[in-house]
Design a protein around this motif. Sequence first.
Motif, mmCIF file in Angstrom:
data_model
loop_
_atom_site.group_PDB
_atom_site.id
_atom_site.type_symbol
_atom_site.label_atom_id
_atom_site.label_comp_id
_atom_site.label_asym_id
_atom_site.label_seq_id
_atom_site.Cartn_x
_atom_site.Cartn_y
_atom_site.Cartn_z
ATOM 1 N N GLN A 9 7.817 11.692 22.925
ATOM 2 C CA GLN A 9 9.213 11.668 22.487
ATOM 3 C C GLN A 9 9.369 12.296 21.100
ATOM 4 O O GLN A 9 10.284 13.091 20.865
ATOM 5 C CB GLN A 9 9.721 10.223 22.463
ATOM 6 C CG GLN A 9 9.920 9.609 23.834
ATOM 7 C CD GLN A 9 10.395 8.168 23.746
ATOM 8 O OE1 GLN A 9 11.002 7.757 22.768
ATOM 9 N NE2 GLN A 9 10.112 7.388 24.782
ATOM 10 N N LEU A 10 8.466 11.925 20.172
ATOM 11 C CA LEU A 10 8.552 12.473 18.818
ATOM 12 C C LEU A 10 8.254 13.975 18.831
ATOM 13 O O LEU A 10 8.907 14.753 18.122
ATOM 14 C CB LEU A 10 7.580 11.742 17.886
ATOM 15 C CG LEU A 10 7.622 12.168 16.409
ATOM 16 C CD1 LEU A 10 9.035 12.049 15.844
ATOM 17 C CD2 LEU A 10 6.646 11.330 15.590
ATOM 18 N N GLN A 11 7.304 14.375 19.653
ATOM 19 C CA GLN A 11 6.969 15.798 19.766
ATOM 20 C C GLN A 11 8.178 16.597 20.254
ATOM 21 O O GLN A 11 8.479 17.678 19.743
ATOM 22 C CB GLN A 11 5.798 15.972 20.729
ATOM 23 C CG GLN A 11 5.304 17.405 20.837
ATOM 24 C CD GLN A 11 4.062 17.518 21.718
ATOM 25 O OE1 GLN A 11 3.685 16.565 22.396
ATOM 26 N NE2 GLN A 11 3.427 18.665 21.694
ATOM 27 N N SER A 12 8.882 16.055 21.225
ATOM 28 C CA SER A 12 10.063 16.716 21.761
ATOM 29 C C SER A 12 11.157 16.844 20.698
ATOM 30 O O SER A 12 11.809 17.891 20.577
ATOM 31 C CB SER A 12 10.605 15.922 22.953
ATOM 32 O OG SER A 12 11.776 16.503 23.452
ATOM 33 N N LEU A 13 11.338 15.808 19.909
ATOM 34 C CA LEU A 13 12.340 15.832 18.841
ATOM 35 C C LEU A 13 12.006 16.879 17.781
ATOM 36 O O LEU A 13 12.888 17.594 17.292
ATOM 37 C CB LEU A 13 12.451 14.448 18.190
ATOM 38 C CG LEU A 13 13.099 13.342 19.034
ATOM 39 C CD1 LEU A 13 12.911 11.988 18.364
ATOM 40 C CD2 LEU A 13 14.586 13.634 19.247
ATOM 41 N N ILE A 14 10.732 16.981 17.435
ATOM 42 C CA ILE A 14 10.311 17.951 16.422
ATOM 43 C C ILE A 14 10.397 19.377 16.960
ATOM 44 O O ILE A 14 10.753 20.315 16.236
ATOM 45 C CB ILE A 14 8.879 17.637 15.927
ATOM 46 C CG1 ILE A 14 8.863 16.287 15.188
ATOM 47 C CG2 ILE A 14 8.356 18.735 15.028
ATOM 48 C CD1 ILE A 14 9.796 16.240 13.974
ATOM 49 N N GLU A 15 10.092 19.553 18.245
ATOM 50 C CA GLU A 15 10.186 20.885 18.848
ATOM 51 C C GLU A 15 11.623 21.377 18.901
ATOM 52 O O GLU A 15 11.872 22.579 18.947
ATOM 53 C CB GLU A 15 9.576 20.862 20.249
ATOM 54 C CG GLU A 15 8.050 20.779 20.242
ATOM 55 C CD GLU A 15 7.468 20.634 21.634
ATOM 56 O OE1 GLU A 15 8.251 20.409 22.589
ATOM 57 O OE2 GLU A 15 6.227 20.721 21.764
ATOM 58 N N ASP A 16 12.570 20.439 18.892
ATOM 59 C CA ASP A 16 13.989 20.809 18.937
ATOM 60 C C ASP A 16 14.527 21.233 17.571
ATOM 61 O O ASP A 16 15.672 21.708 17.483
ATOM 62 C CB ASP A 16 14.832 19.632 19.456
ATOM 63 C CG ASP A 16 14.641 19.411 20.955
ATOM 64 O OD1 ASP A 16 14.176 20.351 21.629
ATOM 65 O OD2 ASP A 16 14.947 18.301 21.433
#
Length: 344
Positions: A9-16
């Motif tokens: 979830q955190l990885q997805s947020l940072i990738e955005d």
Amino acid sequence: MAHQEAIKQLQSLIEDVEDESMKETFKNMHQGNPTETLVRFLKARDWNVSKAHKMLIDCLDWRITNDIDNILARPIIPAELYRAVRDSQLIGLSGYSKEGLPVIAVGVGLSTYDKASANYYLQSHIQMNEYRDRVVLPAASKKYDRHISTCLKILDMTGLKLSALNQIKLMTAISTVDDLNYPEKTETYYIVNAPYIFSACWKVVKPLLQERTKKKIQVLQGNGRDELLKVRKEFILLLELAEIMDYDSLPHFCRKEGSGSSRNGTIENCFSLDHTFHQMAYNHMKQQAVLMESVSPIRHGSVHVDVPEPDPEDAKIAKTIESEFQKLGKNGLIKTLSGLKFDG
């Protein structure tokens, strides 16, 4: 499984994140290991994704605003001033643990912070953090053929006095920068040569710490030499003795009884600017400055770094330490006065 989901979830947020500056400074932070960096921020916020995300975004903002990516190109000059900083802000690398973790020595008790402005001490501390993360840890990973992202810290309390209260504001600022922007970089804190004043404060502060933090702190007997060379490690089915580090990796203040944190400029003293670690670090910064100058002129003088607002719990701990120091000071005065004899 819950932790793996939090990482995703955190990885997805940072990738955005679309801001190119944020993407660039995140690369400089993770040094090719983004997942490990995400885990550090998640641990610091007890695996709460939204809180970890805010903490990480705030950290990236702080890095961009204060140009942290280029701080290693801003050596403290002249060298005489940097020597004065090193003589009054005692920190150094004494060696490596058996597992390859850098052993960082800190002379808490004898650091006076009185030879330069607060800006220089904060600048120097952040430079040590960045040099550790960008140079020391990658080199250790290569040497020991495994990813190493944390260090051990040995805190020498020799000479700790009530006068340390005068520097509580600066030390709180340094601690806040570490807590919010360099979380989970220390595997274990070993405290040695602890005087009464530390023991008194520790009894009050320890209950306020998170369980995760308390587990990292070990207060050792005397200078800690014997326990650092051979300590107990608990395993699932057995208890065995294991060495933390070799004798050669011990800081100078751990090597013999009563040695303390020597402030003499000897090569054996890992705090000294003459020590190999500091010479390499300072030369690295000067080389980075030359490279930076070739691109654009840089200002000389101290670097002003904004200190983030501390976490409320951390602020409470700092206030408790300050209050306890003041109580000890008053009690010491009362004891002194009660011991006086007056001629009638």
